[in-house]
Enzyme design. Sequence first.
Site, PDB file in Angstrom:
ATOM      1  N   SER A 192       0.823  -1.212   0.000  1.00 53.74           N
ATOM      2  CA  SER A 192       0.000   0.000   0.000  1.00 53.74           C
ATOM      3  C   SER A 192       0.852   1.254   0.000  1.00 53.74           C
ATOM      4  O   SER A 192       2.055   1.218   0.270  1.00 53.74           O
ATOM      5  CB  SER A 192      -0.911   0.008   1.235  1.00 53.74           C
ATOM      6  OG  SER A 192      -0.136  -0.008   2.412  1.00 53.74           O
ATOM      7  N   LYS A 198      -4.667   5.297   3.522  1.00 49.50           N
ATOM      8  CA  LYS A 198      -3.880   4.133   3.097  1.00 49.50           C
ATOM      9  C   LYS A 198      -4.608   3.447   1.945  1.00 49.50           C
ATOM     10  O   LYS A 198      -5.734   2.967   2.117  1.00 49.50           O
ATOM     11  CB  LYS A 198      -3.701   3.182   4.276  1.00 49.50           C
ATOM     12  CG  LYS A 198      -2.787   2.012   4.007  1.00 49.50           C
ATOM     13  CD  LYS A 198      -2.554   1.233   5.310  1.00 49.50           C
ATOM     14  CE  LYS A 198      -1.536   0.134   5.121  1.00 49.50           C
ATOM     15  NZ  LYS A 198      -1.265  -0.566   6.402  1.00 49.50           N
ATOM     16  N   ASP A 213       3.862  -7.506  13.230  1.00 53.80           N
ATOM     17  CA  ASP A 213       4.818  -6.732  12.431  1.00 53.80           C
ATOM     18  C   ASP A 213       5.327  -5.531  13.232  1.00 53.80           C
ATOM     19  O   ASP A 213       5.381  -4.407  12.736  1.00 53.80           O
ATOM     20  CB  ASP A 213       4.172  -6.282  11.121  1.00 53.80           C
ATOM     21  CG  ASP A 213       5.214  -5.839  10.089  1.00 53.80           C
ATOM     22  OD1 ASP A 213       4.843  -5.107   9.150  1.00 53.80           O
ATOM     23  OD2 ASP A 213       6.407  -6.193  10.251  1.00 53.80           O
TER      24      ASP A 213
END
Length: 1011
Positions: free
Chosen positions: A21, A38, A131
């Site tokens: 993205s 986003k 993440d």
Amino acid sequence: MIGQTISHYRILRKLGAGAMSIVYVAEDVVLKRQVALKVLIAERNNQHFHQRMLREARAISSLNHRNIATIHEYGETSDGIPYIVMELVDGQTLSDLISGGSLTLTRVLEIIEAVAEGLAEAHHHKIVHRDIKPSNIAINERGEVKILDFGLAKRLISDHDVIDEFVQRDLLATQTREGVIIGTPMYLSPEQALGVRADARSDLFSLGAVLYECIAGRPAFDGKSAIEICAKVARDDPPPPSRFNKLVPRSLDEMTLKALAKKAEDRYQSAEDMLRDLRAIRLALPKSADAPPAQNDIGLGHAPRASLITTLTDSLRRPRLYVGAFVLSLCLALLTFGIVSMFHRKNESRTPSVEAMNYYRDGTNALRDGTYLKAVRALEQAVKLADDFPPARVRLAEAYAELDYTDKAKNELLRVNAPGAELSALQPLDALYLQAIRFKLGGNSGEAIKKYNEIVQQAPDSEKAAAYVDLGRAYERDGNSKKATESYEEAHRLDPQFTAASMHLGVLHGRNRGQEETRAALSAFQDAERRYQILNDVEGQAEVLYERGVFYMAASQYSDAREQLAQSRLKSEAIDNKYQQIKIRLQLSTLFCISGDTEKAAREAEDVLAFAKENGLENLTANGLINLGNAFAASGEAEQAEKYLKQALEVAQYYKARRSEGKALLALASFYTGHQGKADRIRELVERAASINEQEGYRKYAMQSQAILGQAYVQQGNYPAALSAFAQQLALAEQMDNQEQEGLAHEGFGITLAYQEDYPKALDHLKEDVRISKSLEKLKPNVAHALLNQGNVLWQLGRYPEAKAALTEAIRLANDSEKPDQEFVASHHLIMAQLWLSQHEFASAQGEGILALRGSEKNRYDEVTAEAKYTLGLAKTLAGFPRAGQKLCDDALDIATRIGNQRLIYGATLARSLALLEAGDAPAALEAALKAQEGFARSGQRDSEWHAWLVAARAAERQRDTVKSPEFARHASVLLADLESKWPPVDFRDYNARLDVQYFRKQLEGLLVRP
């Protein structure tokens, strides 16, 4: 896409890009705010990545935490490309800060703590980020830490949940595709690197890797390719961070390596566990770490990714308390009163640093939640870091005042008002805020409340909840519990997650103790506790347990109270919060006392006082000592009560704690009420307290001052002065809409007027007391007393059916309580004896009188004993046993004289005069009657005075004094006529119909018609 509009978002510029993205800065053209937009890269618009975007949106939308970037909306473009609209975090990523080399060791730990708090919230909702890396941790311009990019987030649905296939593919592709999720492998957990199930402990491993890099200046795992890095993650243990940075303490080495343990079961099992160690290490950073390190402080064997790591922390930088208790309202606190725009000054060097703003925020939140020592320590650091920062100084003054450091509070205000202090740059809302606190600390609570109301009206929606909490605190300080509760309820309505509002509501509802209020209190405490548990806020949990323990104490649920306080103490000891420990232990001592174990109470009190002295915190014991002294007084331990109350006063005076000094003075005055020869001492204490209350603006204590002063005047027989004191109490109560104090003032009025024998007016006030007591759940236990007082006046007005009904209901309510008040029971028997005596039911009067006497003598209720003795003496006299009656009256007079109660002295003297007369001792009877008459005349007791003149006239007649006898009789007749002229006709008619009044009036009429 720059310049295009998606939905109602106009794209302004590119912010960053990732593997799937691109993130843009966009303007919401409807709400006129900037957001982060986003958008999935068009080439990635397949089922996998489409679902990944949707999963991210769903994951974040289920979370509501200050350390997680908020999602506003999810949608798709006309081409079917998904996008997410998120909170714009305008600042730097942790990657930028590491590269810039500007981080201190303290700031690193603060950032990692904030991330851990955000992860705790996500894990609580069964969401794993998967993440965590420096580029996904952002710090905005206000110093707030935000976790970004939940694109890999996954819900923990089952034990078979494994990493997505396309994520593995993405990972392996990084070795050949430049710019795609570079760096991610360095922060993967061994489970992720091996492609097996990742749970919450995987996020903690990643956070440990981030922490390692921040403090060591190099990654924990590095390599030439993603595969090589993943192999090291799964196989190798990194060296301790202190090998590369000698400022890292051993404890931080150990906790970092624990977070990086290969086996998940060897790591921290929850974010809360990790947070606990992080905070303990940060708070224990040594003074030797103050100075920036030399170049060789960080090893040069491998080029560090970040530059020199420094620390600015010592043992006083942060309070030795858990400072995260109020971060739930972090965003609100930062927005409140325009902090960001507060100081747009010409000289930019005067703008407070991020660190100063963080301390200011923590202190403000602590103030709202009632942990004042924490507030002081945080705000002291704020002004230390930003000397020219008026809001921090004013808040510090407020915190000092709450802890009763009066001189320190005033000094801070003087510094704000000093010449050269720049206040012109303040925004209107900020200026109102400063004015409100100035008025509050200056003793002008009325004006302070006006300013807080203006703040509430002018504050934007995002700040209103915090503004209402501040307004509630102002009302609470002023003694207006009703308005305070309304303010906190509005704050809670606006923001149900605002823990401070829940805590205040729990305390205020708990004071009322009705069924509905009890449920509301326990619900509010439970809500606050739940939020503190989510945040792993141990201090907040201890505070909830403490307040719930106090609540159970007030409800006489002593075992529940003991359990709550014991748990609170354990938690406060776990975080070494000595202030909390002192408060809790003194409350436990009070609990031991009121539950009957006075010896244990005294031992615990002495232990905690020694503990406070040892730690230099004696100044924090005054309030606890006042509560303890009051408990000993209620338990009949007069010596211990006086000891602790005097000690509280000495501590308050020594440390110039004005509010505590005023409370201690009032507590001592209240303790002395009823003690022989203490009327002058009581007046002196109350007058000193009143002076403090007037100067400092403590109006709720001013009401108590007038109540105690009124009681002292009643004891002294100075009824006009007593009525004046109760009138002032009532006026203050009405001004502040304090119905509890209104009821108490009406009770004081009614009892005083009854003693002054103005029964019609007394009845009006006592009826109002009954009405208020019945209407307020908190005062329901007082209804029995109010009915007892009302019944006592009703029989004296000759309204026997109403009197008996009130007295019957009063004793029923008293007996229904878990532990009936024995003084109340004895007083009830006494009033019934007097009622039967007025109806010439001598046998019944004697029976009730004996019961009253037994109960009062057994429990040493001297006032009840004295009145019961002369009432019983009158019953025996009128029943034909004057010698026995005289003996009882003599005993009553001795007791009344010993305790110095003028009303009882006059009453016993009159009863004795009648007994002497009936026993044939006319001269002694005359002398006693005239003494009683003088006393009644001074106190305005017209009913008793005409009886005294009658006995004197009869005694003079027995001595054949044809001058004095009719003269005394005429005095009695004039007084009766005066009563008739002043009382409502119906009241005088009922009074005049009493059997005893008829009996004595016939005697008087016989004396008046004789030649």
